[in-house]
Design a protein around this motif. Structure first.
Motif, mmCIF file in Angstrom:
data_model
loop_
_atom_site.group_PDB
_atom_site.id
_atom_site.type_symbol
_atom_site.label_atom_id
_atom_site.label_comp_id
_atom_site.label_asym_id
_atom_site.label_seq_id
_atom_site.Cartn_x
_atom_site.Cartn_y
_atom_site.Cartn_z
ATOM 1 N N PRO A 155 -35.446 86.279 143.086
ATOM 2 C CA PRO A 155 -34.613 86.309 144.284
ATOM 3 C C PRO A 155 -33.327 85.528 144.007
ATOM 4 O O PRO A 155 -33.382 84.398 143.502
ATOM 5 N N LEU A 156 -32.203 86.123 144.290
ATOM 6 C CA LEU A 156 -30.917 85.491 144.007
ATOM 7 C C LEU A 156 -30.773 84.162 144.750
ATOM 8 O O LEU A 156 -30.153 83.234 144.260
ATOM 9 N N LYS A 157 -31.378 84.058 145.905
ATOM 10 C CA LYS A 157 -31.305 82.825 146.698
ATOM 11 C C LYS A 157 -31.966 81.656 145.980
ATOM 12 O O LYS A 157 -31.584 80.508 146.173
ATOM 13 N N ALA A 158 -32.967 81.928 145.172
ATOM 14 C CA ALA A 158 -33.695 80.870 144.475
ATOM 15 C C ALA A 158 -32.950 80.373 143.246
ATOM 16 O O ALA A 158 -33.327 79.377 142.653
ATOM 17 N N ALA A 159 -31.898 81.072 142.876
ATOM 18 C CA ALA A 159 -31.194 80.759 141.631
ATOM 19 C C ALA A 159 -29.867 80.061 141.909
ATOM 20 O O ALA A 159 -28.807 80.609 141.666
ATOM 21 N N SER A 160 -29.916 78.831 142.420
ATOM 22 C CA SER A 160 -28.677 78.093 142.652
ATOM 23 C C SER A 160 -28.005 77.765 141.317
ATOM 24 O O SER A 160 -26.792 77.754 141.216
ATOM 25 N N ASP A 161 -28.787 77.512 140.284
ATOM 26 C CA ASP A 161 -28.275 77.349 138.927
ATOM 27 C C ASP A 161 -29.113 78.257 138.030
ATOM 28 O O ASP A 161 -30.222 77.898 137.629
ATOM 29 N N ILE A 162 -28.584 79.409 137.744
ATOM 30 C CA ILE A 162 -29.320 80.425 136.990
ATOM 31 C C ILE A 162 -29.705 79.921 135.607
ATOM 32 O O ILE A 162 -30.799 80.177 135.133
ATOM 33 N N GLY A 163 -28.825 79.169 134.964
ATOM 34 C CA GLY A 163 -29.123 78.645 133.637
ATOM 35 C C GLY A 163 -30.351 77.753 133.626
ATOM 36 O O GLY A 163 -31.232 77.899 132.784
#
Length: 103
Positions: A35-43
């Motif tokens: 979920p894009l919302k869970a990825a505040s810092d994708i790295g």
């Protein structure tokens, strides 16, 4: 916040993207769906989810996020300096979903 990872097939993206990912990048693995919302810092998130031996990462997001490819790529490169990162856009993918293919 839960980061629920679901294995997903290529069915959520256009056949052209599937072909490009397989033929050009040699990645035929089942992607991780986040979920894009869970990825505040994708790295940082990918560093937790992907093996350390990753050499290529292809991220597919909705076309609604066109223009965010540089920030996504930079975030992944901060976690994996020597990895080849490609960001692709799909009109079939839900706007709140991020697919991560890796090799």
């Amino acid at each position: 916040m839960s980061t629920h990872v679901v294995k997903e097939n290529f069915e959520n993206i256009e056949p052209e993207l599937k072909e490009l990912i397989v033929s050009s990048y040699g990645i035929s693995s089942v992607p991780k769906k986040l979920p894009l919302k869970a990825a505040s810092d994708i790295g940082k998130l990918l560093r937790l989810l992907l093996p350390k031996s990753v050499t290529k990462v292809v991220i597919v997001i909705s076309r609604e996020h066109i223009g965010s490819d540089q920030s996504i790529s930079s975030s992944v490169k901060s976690a994996y300096q020597d990895v080849v990162v490609t960001v692709m856009f799909s009109h079939k993918l839900d706007k709140d979903t991020l697919l991560v293919y890796y090799k």
